[in-house]
Write a protein that holds these residues in place. Structure first.
Motif, PDB file in Angstrom:
ATOM      1  N   THR A 114      -3.784  14.266  25.266  1.00 21.00           N
ATOM      2  CA  THR A 114      -3.195  13.451  26.319  1.00 21.00           C
ATOM      3  C   THR A 114      -3.701  13.955  27.670  1.00 21.00           C
ATOM      4  O   THR A 114      -3.658  15.168  27.895  1.00 21.00           O
ATOM      5  CB  THR A 114      -1.655  13.567  26.274  1.00 21.00           C
ATOM      6  OG1 THR A 114      -1.242  13.400  24.920  1.00 21.00           O
ATOM      7  CG2 THR A 114      -0.985  12.555  27.167  1.00 21.00           C
ATOM      8  N   HIS A 170      -3.402   6.125  32.041  1.00 15.80           N
ATOM      9  CA  HIS A 170      -2.289   5.468  31.357  1.00 15.80           C
ATOM     10  C   HIS A 170      -1.677   4.329  32.157  1.00 15.80           C
ATOM     11  O   HIS A 170      -0.503   4.011  31.989  1.00 15.80           O
ATOM     12  CB  HIS A 170      -1.219   6.505  30.993  1.00 15.80           C
ATOM     13  CG  HIS A 170      -1.647   7.387  29.864  1.00 15.80           C
ATOM     14  ND1 HIS A 170      -1.010   8.560  29.554  1.00 15.80           N
ATOM     15  CD2 HIS A 170      -2.650   7.250  28.981  1.00 15.80           C
ATOM     16  CE1 HIS A 170      -1.616   9.120  28.522  1.00 15.80           C
ATOM     17  NE2 HIS A 170      -2.615   8.344  28.162  1.00 15.80           N
ATOM     18  N   SER A 171      -2.441   3.758  33.068  1.00 15.90           N
ATOM     19  CA  SER A 171      -1.939   2.595  33.781  1.00 15.90           C
ATOM     20  C   SER A 171      -2.861   1.414  33.497  1.00 15.90           C
ATOM     21  O   SER A 171      -4.071   1.568  33.396  1.00 15.90           O
ATOM     22  CB  SER A 171      -1.869   2.887  35.281  1.00 15.90           C
ATOM     23  OG  SER A 171      -1.410   1.734  35.958  1.00 15.90           O
ATOM     24  N   ALA A 183       2.082   1.290  34.886  1.00 17.39           N
ATOM     25  CA  ALA A 183       1.919   2.698  34.529  1.00 17.39           C
ATOM     26  C   ALA A 183       2.853   3.027  33.372  1.00 17.39           C
ATOM     27  O   ALA A 183       4.048   2.742  33.434  1.00 17.39           O
ATOM     28  CB  ALA A 183       2.222   3.574  35.734  1.00 17.39           C
ATOM     29  N   GLU A 184       2.288   3.599  32.324  1.00 18.57           N
ATOM     30  CA  GLU A 184       3.064   3.878  31.111  1.00 18.57           C
ATOM     31  C   GLU A 184       3.158   5.379  30.880  1.00 18.57           C
ATOM     32  O   GLU A 184       2.407   6.144  31.456  1.00 18.57           O
ATOM     33  CB  GLU A 184       2.380   3.224  29.899  1.00 18.57           C
ATOM     34  CG  GLU A 184       2.188   1.730  30.080  1.00 18.57           C
ATOM     35  CD  GLU A 184       1.296   1.103  29.006  1.00 18.57           C
ATOM     36  OE1 GLU A 184       0.844   1.820  28.102  1.00 18.57           O
ATOM     37  OE2 GLU A 184       1.062  -0.109  29.103  1.00 18.57           O
ATOM     38  N   HIS A 237       2.671   8.145  27.983  1.00 21.16           N
ATOM     39  CA  HIS A 237       2.203   8.461  26.634  1.00 21.16           C
ATOM     40  C   HIS A 237       2.318   9.969  26.468  1.00 21.16           C
ATOM     41  O   HIS A 237       2.454  10.682  27.441  1.00 21.16           O
ATOM     42  CB  HIS A 237       0.735   8.057  26.455  1.00 21.16           C
ATOM     43  CG  HIS A 237       0.486   6.579  26.581  1.00 21.16           C
ATOM     44  ND1 HIS A 237      -0.296   5.889  25.700  1.00 21.16           N
ATOM     45  CD2 HIS A 237       0.891   5.669  27.485  1.00 21.16           C
ATOM     46  CE1 HIS A 237      -0.350   4.618  26.058  1.00 21.16           C
ATOM     47  NE2 HIS A 237       0.358   4.454  27.152  1.00 21.16           N
ATOM     48  N   GLY A 238       2.234  10.442  25.223  1.00 19.52           N
ATOM     49  CA  GLY A 238       2.194  11.889  25.032  1.00 19.52           C
ATOM     50  C   GLY A 238       3.544  12.476  24.731  1.00 19.52           C
ATOM     51  O   GLY A 238       4.389  11.845  24.114  1.00 19.52           O
ATOM     52  N   MET A 239       3.748  13.700  25.219  1.00 22.00           N
ATOM     53  CA  MET A 239       4.865  14.517  24.784  1.00 22.00           C
ATOM     54  C   MET A 239       6.227  13.839  24.947  1.00 22.00           C
ATOM     55  O   MET A 239       7.061  13.903  24.062  1.00 22.00           O
ATOM     56  CB  MET A 239       4.854  15.823  25.548  1.00 22.00           C
ATOM     57  CG  MET A 239       5.764  16.869  24.983  1.00 22.00           C
ATOM     58  SD  MET A 239       5.470  18.439  25.806  1.00 22.00           S
ATOM     59  CE  MET A 239       5.560  19.556  24.423  1.00 22.00           C
ATOM     60  N   SER A 240       6.457  13.157  26.093  1.00 23.63           N
ATOM     61  CA  SER A 240       7.778  12.594  26.359  1.00 23.63           C
ATOM     62  C   SER A 240       8.167  11.505  25.373  1.00 23.63           C
ATOM     63  O   SER A 240       9.335  11.149  25.255  1.00 23.63           O
ATOM     64  CB  SER A 240       7.831  12.010  27.759  1.00 23.63           C
ATOM     65  OG  SER A 240       7.495  12.984  28.684  1.00 23.63           O
ATOM     66  N   MET A 279       1.393  15.138  17.889  1.00 21.35           N
ATOM     67  CA  MET A 279       1.831  15.010  19.273  1.00 21.35           C
ATOM     68  C   MET A 279       1.071  13.921  20.016  1.00 21.35           C
ATOM     69  O   MET A 279       1.614  13.251  20.888  1.00 21.35           O
ATOM     70  CB  MET A 279       1.659  16.359  19.982  1.00 21.35           C
ATOM     71  CG  MET A 279       2.162  16.394  21.399  1.00 21.35           C
ATOM     72  SD  MET A 279       3.923  16.028  21.541  1.00 21.35           S
ATOM     73  CE  MET A 279       4.596  17.666  21.692  1.00 21.35           C
ATOM     74  N   ARG A 324      17.140  14.627  29.412  1.00 21.84           N
ATOM     75  CA  ARG A 324      16.864  14.234  28.028  1.00 21.84           C
ATOM     76  C   ARG A 324      15.440  14.693  27.708  1.00 21.84           C
ATOM     77  O   ARG A 324      14.486  13.937  27.830  1.00 21.84           O
ATOM     78  CB  ARG A 324      17.007  12.727  27.874  1.00 21.84           C
ATOM     79  CG  ARG A 324      17.166  12.328  26.409  1.00 21.84           C
ATOM     80  CD  ARG A 324      17.126  10.837  26.175  1.00 21.84           C
ATOM     81  NE  ARG A 324      18.028   9.976  26.886  1.00 21.84           N
ATOM     82  CZ  ARG A 324      19.090   9.357  26.342  1.00 21.84           C
ATOM     83  NH1 ARG A 324      19.413   9.567  25.079  1.00 21.84           N
ATOM     84  NH2 ARG A 324      19.818   8.526  27.063  1.00 21.84           N
ATOM     85  N   PRO A 325      15.293  15.973  27.351  1.00 26.10           N
ATOM     86  CA  PRO A 325      13.949  16.492  27.064  1.00 26.10           C
ATOM     87  C   PRO A 325      13.423  15.903  25.754  1.00 26.10           C
ATOM     88  O   PRO A 325      14.212  15.439  24.929  1.00 26.10           O
ATOM     89  CB  PRO A 325      14.173  18.000  26.931  1.00 26.10           C
ATOM     90  CG  PRO A 325      15.602  18.141  26.547  1.00 26.10           C
ATOM     91  CD  PRO A 325      16.337  16.967  27.120  1.00 26.10           C
ATOM     92  N   ARG A 367       8.447  11.686  22.413  1.00 19.77           N
ATOM     93  CA  ARG A 367       9.256  12.232  21.325  1.00 19.77           C
ATOM     94  C   ARG A 367      10.724  12.304  21.717  1.00 19.77           C
ATOM     95  O   ARG A 367      11.259  13.375  21.936  1.00 19.77           O
ATOM     96  CB  ARG A 367       8.765  13.627  20.954  1.00 19.77           C
ATOM     97  CG  ARG A 367       7.340  13.672  20.524  1.00 19.77           C
ATOM     98  CD  ARG A 367       7.188  13.409  19.033  1.00 19.77           C
ATOM     99  NE  ARG A 367       5.821  13.047  18.729  1.00 19.77           N
ATOM    100  CZ  ARG A 367       5.368  11.798  18.721  1.00 19.77           C
ATOM    101  NH1 ARG A 367       6.151  10.787  18.975  1.00 19.77           N
ATOM    102  NH2 ARG A 367       4.108  11.553  18.445  1.00 19.77           N
ATOM    103  N   GLY A 368      11.376  11.154  21.876  1.00 19.64           N
ATOM    104  CA  GLY A 368      12.819  11.130  22.109  1.00 19.64           C
ATOM    105  C   GLY A 368      13.251  11.536  23.499  1.00 19.64           C
ATOM    106  O   GLY A 368      14.445  11.699  23.750  1.00 19.64           O
ATOM    107  N   GLY A 369      12.305  11.721  24.420  1.00 17.87           N
ATOM    108  CA  GLY A 369      12.669  12.064  25.788  1.00 17.87           C
ATOM    109  C   GLY A 369      12.851  10.811  26.629  1.00 17.87           C
ATOM    110  O   GLY A 369      12.639   9.691  26.151  1.00 17.87           O
ATOM    111  N   ASP A 370      13.240  11.001  27.894  1.00 24.83           N
ATOM    112  CA  ASP A 370      13.385   9.837  28.770  1.00 24.83           C
ATOM    113  C   ASP A 370      11.996   9.316  29.129  1.00 24.83           C
ATOM    114  O   ASP A 370      11.087  10.075  29.408  1.00 24.83           O
ATOM    115  CB  ASP A 370      14.163  10.214  30.035  1.00 24.83           C
ATOM    116  CG  ASP A 370      13.527  11.358  30.804  1.00 24.83           C
ATOM    117  OD1 ASP A 370      13.876  12.511  30.519  1.00 24.83           O
ATOM    118  OD2 ASP A 370      12.664  11.101  31.661  1.00 24.83           O
TER     119      ASP A 370
END
Lengths: 531, 192
Positions: free
Chosen positions: A30, A170-171, B36-37, B39-42, A458, A348-349, B44-47
């Motif tokens: 990423t 990512h936009s 703008a989106e 992606h990636g780590m967040s 991931m 909310r991690p 996984r159930g994050g905000d």
């Protein structure tokens, strides 16, 4: 001409295909992953038989791309910023060999570390290798400049570094895809020794690299991608690069900035435009995404001839991603945030998914480690890094791809025994195998858990090079058969798994335990597509 | 014309399905768009949030500046509040009230609803229940989208067409129920 709604990543992928690329090489990371994913889903890539499989890591990806360039065809290699560290050996030396077929290196930086361990700025690598850097400011430029990068590479016979950041990667926006070109035919380098970096040849090649710079600088000064945009108010001049330009213009709804601007999207820096700006303006504001790369070059050691504002004097934040508000403040304009976040909102991690195999592995590992105390589990890069958070609180490190095994070895060498390494299947194949070999050669008393969820989880579930091979790789490296265990991380196997971990912790040699169960996300997707 | 939208939710809730429908409708109308989106780590159930910007002129930045969003569209009640610093003083919040609880310290529901109630301009409803009553619990995002439509300056007919094009591969029934959910959401907004 076709107008498509594309992510910055996808615009680069489509441009590479339209520019007649023969090979796309990458390891998922990423924010760069979607480039290869787009190519893999593209009919155009399939029809033209473009190479589009993942590589074991960024170094193998880059070397393969260099090999394709050697053979006269165009190639692009895509990675996240820290991936360029892995590929750095190939990267630095490719500047000395130069390119034959068009060769483009894409590095996606992640300022603010949305999904990364640091926010290093790839532009320093480009400067270090003495190669041109292209830094598009929007999705259309991402498309146009990728095509231009291949042309530039073939014209100057040099690799080009294409640098983007998360927000462009990512936009999504509309992109005119206006170009089409056939792939190159195989054509060996005119100079058969171009790629042989024996010292005597390398010295000659290095001089050639330096000699090329005059022409490169000239082309970049005359390029339409760099611009001097005049403004009436000469009390300040602005130098801005890449997507930082957009945050500047965001503050002028009619798109008329009162100050003169140098818009940089290609490096080495366009000296002609900068000279003009400095001749006209006594104060210079530098707005750039990432490190203060341009600002430091302007200031140098003689930072007293000009008034320079930017990230180094606090006009803009020293760290993190830019936004319209930070730039508004730098321009002395009002920043107007709305209401504060109410106290009732809890953080909310990100978390491991419900049913994730890593949960069961960490539950067993935490119990097995209890007698030895905290601080002995070294982890790596992947979903399982989330084991650092409650309720697991299971790991003590996450540094770089493959570091789990070698850091645990270092701690054991220091006398901290036992220690455990936790690494995923894809990360193990990326950079963990050589670390394990170090342990085997020295008979290090280490327990390595290779969490095999059969994917690179991931980044969204890409194929892992270790699929179905982890056990045989370990045996091949020399792990003893009686200390190599494949376990099934499910709650019903908890007791037997725990017993195996406990037993191997006591063994004074190399043990490898492979908790093997598919990622719940890829499993869900697989079952859905079967329906 | 210039509309700034924050889409909010939890990774995996599919906020991008709302963005795709608004985005594709806007592009068909010849509007400029930036989205703008995350992606990636967040994921996984994050905000997670997405910045969606529509305009009849070219758009500068991919990110909406703070205090400049016209609406927050949230598929989760607590997440609706997380982005208040992004909202204009007279901006609207459109949110699902059905919580997604994946953290141990999720706030008390009553207190949360009271806080949402205090927002000057909001539409809050249990979209899951509405969608379920209409025959497709999975279409709750279309209810929320429907409730946001009066603020989007897009024709309902065009949005329906995009929903049709998006879901037709899954069958006419799926298209119909999603359009029904869209209208149920629209009615919620019109009652306001």
């Amino acid at each position: 001409m076709q107008k498509l709604l594309l992510l910055g990543d996808e615009a680069i992928a489509q441009a590479a295909l339209d520019a007649g690329v023969s090979g796309v090489y990458a390891y998922p990371g990423t924010p760069s992953t979607e480039i290869m994913e787009y190519v893999q889903a593209s009919k155009q890539a399939a029809t033209n038989n473009v190479h589009r499989a993942w590589s074991a890591n960024e170094k193998t990806a880059m070397e393969t791309a260099i090999g394709m360039s050697y053979a006269g065809k165009r190639s692009i290699v895509c990675m996240k910023h820290v991936g360029l560290n892995v590929a750095a050996d190939a990267f630095m030396n490719s500047a000395i060999t130069g390119a034959n077929g068009g060769l483009v290196f894409l590095s996606a930086d992640d300022p603010s570390m949305h999904s990364s361990q640091n926010e290093q700025d790839s532009r320093y690598y480009g400067q270090f290798a003495i190669i041109p850097i292209f830094e598009p400011s929007n999705q259309q430029e991402a498309y146009d400049m990728t095509i231009a990068a291949f042309d530039f590479s073939e014209k100057h016979r040099i690799p080009v570094l294409l640098r983007i950041t998360t927000r462009l990667a990512h936009s999504r926006s509309g992109v005119n895809c206006h170009y089409k070109r056939e792939q190159n035919q195989i054509k060996l380098p005119e100079n058969p020794r171009q790629f042989i970096l024996l010292p005597a040849i390398a010295r000659k090649q290095y001089n050639e690299l330096l000699d090329k710079q005059t022409e490169i600088k000239k082309d970049i000064e005359n390029s339409n991608f760099n611009a001097y945009i005049d403004g009436e108010d000469k009390s300040m001049g602005i130098i801005t690069s890449g997507i930082a330009y957009n945050y500047l213009m965001e503050n002028y709804p009619d798109r008329k900035c009162p100050y003169p601007i140098v818009k940089v999207t290609q490096y080495p820096l366009p000296q002609n435009h900068i000279n003009k700006l400095v001749d006209e303006c006594k104060t210079i504001l530098v707005i750039e995404e990432g490190y203060p790369f341009i600002e430091e070059q302007l200031r140098g050691l003689l930072d007293r001839c000009l008034s320079i504002k930017g990230r180094l004097d606090g006009t803009l934040p020293r760290v993190g991603e830019l936004n319209g508000n930070a730039v508004a403040i730098a321009l002395g304009l009002p920043s107007t945030p709305g209401e504060a976040i109410p106290d009732i909102v809890a953080p909310r991690p990100p978390a491991l998914c419900l049913g994730c195999p890593h949960i069961d592995t960490y539950k067993a590992l935490n119990i097995a480690m209890e007698p030895y105390g905290k601080g002995r589990v070294f982890a790596d890069i992947g979903c399982y890094t989330l084991g650092a958070l409650p309720p697991y609180d299971a790991i003590s490190s996450c540094v770089d791809m493959g570091a789990s095994i070698t850091m645990a070895k270092g701690a054991i060498d220091a006398g901290l025994n036992p220690c455990v390494a936790v690494i995923g299947d894809s990360t193990f194949c990326h950079s963990g195998m050589t670390s394990l070999l170090d342990c085997i050669v020295e008979k290090t008393p280490i327990t390595v858990l290779i969490l095999d969820n059969s994917t690179a989880g991931m980044t969204g579930g890409q194929t892992s090079h270790g699929f179905g091979r982890i056990e045989s790789i370990c045996l091949g490296l020399g792990v003893e058969k009686e200390h190599l265990h494949v376990i099934n991380p499910l709650p019903k196997h908890h007791e037997e798994n725990l017993a195996i971990i406990k037993k191997e912790l006591e063994y004074q040699g190399v043990s490898v335990i492979i908790p093997l169960r598919e990622c719940v996300q890829t499993l869900k997707r697989r079952l859905k597509s079967k329906k | 014309m210039n509309i700034n939208i924050i889409l909010a939710g939890v990774g995996g809730q599919g906020i991008l399905s709302i963005a795709t429908i608004i985005g594709n409708t806007a592009v068909k109308q010849g509007l400029f768009l930036k989205q703008a989106e995350v992606h990636g780590m967040s994921q996984r159930g994050g905000d997670v949030q997405s910045h969606l910007r529509l305009s009849d002129k070219e758009i500068a930045a991919d990110l909406i500046p703070m205090g400049k969003a016209d609406i927050i569209i949230s598929v989760e009640p607590m997440e609706a509040l997380r982005y208040l610093p992004m909202l204009k003083p007279d901006g609207w919040v459109i949110t699902n009230t059905n919580p997604f609880i994946n953290i141990p310290n999720y706030p008390d529901m009553q207190a949360l609803m009271d806080r949402i109630d205090k927002l000057p301009h909001k539409i809050a409803a249990d979209a899951d229940k509405i969608a379920k009553d209409l025959g497709s619990a999975r279409s709750s995002n279309m209810v929320i989208l429907g409730a946001a439509t009066p603020f989007l300056q897009l024709e309902m007919k065009d949005i329906e067409k995009t929903i049709h094009d998006t879901f037709i591969s899954k069958g006419q029934n799926i298209v119909d129920v999603n359009i029904k959910c869209l209208h149920a959401g629209r009615e919620l907004a019109e009652k306001k």
